[in-house]
Design a protein around this motif. Structure first.
Motif, PDB file in Angstrom:
ATOM      1  N   THR A 117       0.843  -1.198   0.000  1.00 26.52           N
ATOM      2  CA  THR A 117       0.000   0.000   0.000  1.00 26.52           C
ATOM      3  C   THR A 117       0.877   1.246   0.000  1.00 26.52           C
ATOM      4  O   THR A 117       1.644   1.458   0.933  1.00 26.52           O
ATOM      5  CB  THR A 117      -1.009   0.005   1.176  1.00 26.52           C
ATOM      6  OG1 THR A 117      -1.474   1.340   1.353  1.00 26.52           O
ATOM      7  CG2 THR A 117      -0.437  -0.535   2.475  1.00 26.52           C
ATOM      8  N   LEU A 119      -0.406   4.257  -0.061  1.00 30.47           N
ATOM      9  CA  LEU A 119      -1.429   5.299   0.063  1.00 30.47           C
ATOM     10  C   LEU A 119      -1.112   6.386   1.080  1.00 30.47           C
ATOM     11  O   LEU A 119      -1.959   7.229   1.346  1.00 30.47           O
ATOM     12  CB  LEU A 119      -2.797   4.676   0.358  1.00 30.47           C
ATOM     13  CG  LEU A 119      -3.426   3.895  -0.795  1.00 30.47           C
ATOM     14  CD1 LEU A 119      -4.929   3.735  -0.574  1.00 30.47           C
ATOM     15  CD2 LEU A 119      -3.192   4.546  -2.159  1.00 30.47           C
ATOM     16  N   ILE A 129      -1.418  18.248   2.710  1.00 31.30           N
ATOM     17  CA  ILE A 129      -0.004  18.487   3.049  1.00 31.30           C
ATOM     18  C   ILE A 129       0.960  17.911   2.011  1.00 31.30           C
ATOM     19  O   ILE A 129       2.164  17.990   2.181  1.00 31.30           O
ATOM     20  CB  ILE A 129       0.363  17.963   4.467  1.00 31.30           C
ATOM     21  CG1 ILE A 129      -0.031  16.499   4.642  1.00 31.30           C
ATOM     22  CG2 ILE A 129      -0.234  18.821   5.543  1.00 31.30           C
ATOM     23  CD1 ILE A 129       0.455  15.896   5.960  1.00 31.30           C
ATOM     24  N   THR A 153       6.483  -0.346   1.317  1.00 28.24           N
ATOM     25  CA  THR A 153       6.905  -1.548   2.053  1.00 28.24           C
ATOM     26  C   THR A 153       6.289  -2.785   1.424  1.00 28.24           C
ATOM     27  O   THR A 153       5.235  -2.696   0.779  1.00 28.24           O
ATOM     28  CB  THR A 153       6.474  -1.389   3.529  1.00 28.24           C
ATOM     29  OG1 THR A 153       7.229  -0.321   4.085  1.00 28.24           O
ATOM     30  CG2 THR A 153       6.707  -2.646   4.352  1.00 28.24           C
ATOM     31  N   LEU A 194      17.285   1.881   6.524  1.00 29.25           N
ATOM     32  CA  LEU A 194      16.403   2.252   7.641  1.00 29.25           C
ATOM     33  C   LEU A 194      17.068   2.058   9.001  1.00 29.25           C
ATOM     34  O   LEU A 194      17.942   1.205   9.163  1.00 29.25           O
ATOM     35  CB  LEU A 194      15.128   1.399   7.605  1.00 29.25           C
ATOM     36  CG  LEU A 194      14.271   1.463   6.333  1.00 29.25           C
ATOM     37  CD1 LEU A 194      13.156   0.420   6.404  1.00 29.25           C
ATOM     38  CD2 LEU A 194      13.685   2.855   6.162  1.00 29.25           C
ATOM     39  N   THR A 202      11.317  -2.397   2.109  1.00 25.63           N
ATOM     40  CA  THR A 202      10.865  -1.013   1.911  1.00 25.63           C
ATOM     41  C   THR A 202      11.816  -0.314   0.940  1.00 25.63           C
ATOM     42  O   THR A 202      13.024  -0.279   1.168  1.00 25.63           O
ATOM     43  CB  THR A 202      10.834  -0.262   3.261  1.00 25.63           C
ATOM     44  OG1 THR A 202       9.925  -0.931   4.125  1.00 25.63           O
ATOM     45  CG2 THR A 202      10.388   1.181   3.084  1.00 25.63           C
ATOM     46  N   VAL A 345       5.571   7.654  13.289  1.00 25.02           N
ATOM     47  CA  VAL A 345       5.806   8.248  11.959  1.00 25.02           C
ATOM     48  C   VAL A 345       5.066   7.552  10.827  1.00 25.02           C
ATOM     49  O   VAL A 345       4.987   8.088   9.725  1.00 25.02           O
ATOM     50  CB  VAL A 345       7.320   8.336  11.597  1.00 25.02           C
ATOM     51  CG1 VAL A 345       8.052   9.205  12.588  1.00 25.02           C
ATOM     52  CG2 VAL A 345       7.978   6.986  11.464  1.00 25.02           C
ATOM     53  N   THR A 347       2.236   6.614   8.416  1.00 28.78           N
ATOM     54  CA  THR A 347       1.036   7.370   8.012  1.00 28.78           C
ATOM     55  C   THR A 347      -0.243   6.649   8.366  1.00 28.78           C
ATOM     56  O   THR A 347      -0.334   5.453   8.124  1.00 28.78           O
ATOM     57  CB  THR A 347       1.064   7.615   6.489  1.00 28.78           C
ATOM     58  OG1 THR A 347       2.102   8.559   6.216  1.00 28.78           O
ATOM     59  CG2 THR A 347      -0.239   8.197   5.990  1.00 28.78           C
ATOM     60  N   SER A 349       0.646   9.725  10.395  1.00 26.53           N
ATOM     61  CA  SER A 349       1.563   9.916  11.520  1.00 26.53           C
ATOM     62  C   SER A 349       0.842  10.671  12.640  1.00 26.53           C
ATOM     63  O   SER A 349      -0.199  11.300  12.421  1.00 26.53           O
ATOM     64  CB  SER A 349       2.785  10.711  11.057  1.00 26.53           C
ATOM     65  OG  SER A 349       2.411  12.036  10.767  1.00 26.53           O
TER      66      SER A 349
END
Ligand SMILES: Cc1cc2nc3c(=O)[nH]c(=O)nc-3n(C[C@H](O)[C@H](O)[C@H](O)COP(=O)(O)OP(=O)(O)OC[C@H]3O[C@@H](n4cnc5c(N)ncnc54)[C@H](O)[C@@H]3O)c2cc1C
Length: 365
Positions: A117, A119, A129, A153, A194, A202, A345, A347, A349
């Motif tokens: 996803t 999104l 934003i 991811t 990461l 990811t 963090v 989303t 977030s």
């Protein structure tokens, strides 16, 4: 019913045994990530809360949240992959394009192809934003797509499908499209570098002149689709926080038993009680549809659970003491500390939700 013991799935015990053994490796980009999706699928967890006629167990969505929580108790990397994959399945279940679900659900439920996803771009666009990152131009019966997705991811190198928002010009609403890794024009970066969750596949995606057919449209109007899917998107995501808190509580309970730590009991009980309250409110709200009409209630729960993760991790550190700092002591604390930094963090977030709640309060003032 005790929300924390909602699931007693014998298949999950084989999965959680494997996760306990490989959690650090999954967090650190080790080879276990190649097996992760098929291990998750083999446990049957992707079938939980999917309608029976489509290959699922037909249970309420709270059960799907609870299995993600059980996975998060052992590995947040695995839980995030499970969330992305299961949420992608949810998009197909909610799509008016039933052929798309028929085409892909069997392979997704078996973990033969990964569902991703992308999104967060859509959610941030709806909050005003971020601009939409993929632009469509008409081509033959369909479109040509160009753009970039910065974070996605579960981009399993063996093959994946991605759900993304697409800008269709001023006369049409943006749509939600399915991109297939076998299509020309889709280029995956290396895994991103990461802090944690490094085995979550990811990466970024570059999209150059990718051909999109009308049959690949999950929904023609993202402005209707995203709010309708949000309670499940966000509800399933809260499973990660619930499971992470459970892991810290397991660890604090162990210390309390080992070291005459009865002084830990009040803090432990308070954390348990708060988790129970939030979990019950979440499960009831997703099952009875409350969050479709009262999204602010769900936003507040997501923020409260994220705060609980931080409190529980801090309490776990206090209870573990110096051993938390020793890498040769298998406490799991170091990994959980890094994992905990992901919760605020992802989303939507905590910053995004606080912004939305502030707007909501301005409107209702
Ligand atoms: C390991 C990892 C995996 C990820 N995987 C995926 C994935 O699979 N799919 C996907 O789509 N995304 C994914 N993401 C992206 C992620 O979900 C978030 O979109 C991203 O981390 C948060 O966006 P941001 O950096 O802009 O921070 P934000 O939290 O959005 O905040 C950035 C800034 O914007 C401000 N801000 C935020 N909201 C508002 C508001 N409402 N009003 C005013 N100002 C505001 C904040 O104050 C802050 O300064 C992933 C991220 C990570 C770390």
């Amino acid at each position: 019913m005790n929300a924390q013991t909602l699931i007693d799935n014998p298949d999950l015990s084989a999965l959680t045994a494997w996760l306990s053994e490989h959690a650090d490796e999954l967090d650190a980009d080790g080879p276990a990530q190649a097996e992760l999706l098929s291990r998750l699928a083999r446990s049957g967890l992707f079938r939980v809360s999917v309608p029976e006629e489509l290959g699922g167990n037909g249970q309420p969505v709270s059960q799907a949240i609870d299995v993600i929580a059980e996975v998060a108790r052992y590995s947040l990397t695995a839980a995030f992959v499970a969330w992305g994959h299961r949420t992608f399945i949810e998009y197909l279940l909610a799509s008016p394009n039933f052929e798309l679900a028929q085409q892909w659900l069997p392979a997704l439920l078996e973990g033969e192809i990964a569902g991703a996803t992308a999104l967060s771009n859509a959610m941030k666009y709806l909050s005003g934003i971020e601009d939409i990152q993929i632009r469509a131009t008409p081509h033959d019966d369909g479109w040509r797509l160009n753009g970039k997705l910065f974070w996605v991811t579960n981009l399993d190198p063996k093959g994946y499908l991605v759900a993304a928002i697409v800008e269709n010009g001023p006369d049409h609403p943006p749509s939600i499209a399915l991109l297939d890794s076998r299509q020309e024009g889709l280029t995956r970066s290396d895994n991103l570098d990461l802090l944690a969750l490094r085995g979550s596949s990811t990466a970024a995606l570059q999209i150059d002149n990718l051909t999109l057919e009308p049959s690949q449209i999950i929904h023609p109007d993202a402005l209707r689709f995203c709010p309708s899917i949000r309670p499940r998107f966000l509800g399933l995501q809260c499973g990660m926080s619930i499971g992470h808190v459970r892991a810290s509580l397991d660890s604090i309970s162990l210390r309390a038993r080992q070291h005459n730590g009865s002084y830990l009991q009040p803090a432990l009980s308070a954390l348990q009680e708060t988790l129970e309250q939030h979990t019950t409110a979440l499960y009831e709200g997703v099952n009875n549809g409350l969050f479709a009409t009262a999204p602010a209630e769900l936003f507040k729960l997501r923020i409260a659970l994220a705060e609980l993760v931080q409190r529980a991790t801090n309490q776990e550190l206090e209870a573990t003491g110096g051993n938390a700092y020793l890498l040769d002591k298998p406490t799991g604390f170091g990994r959980r500390w890094h994992e905990a930094a992901f919760i605020p963090v992802v989303t939507p977030s905590v910053s995004q939700l606080k912004g939305e709640l502030a707007k909501h309060e301005d409107h209702s003032a």
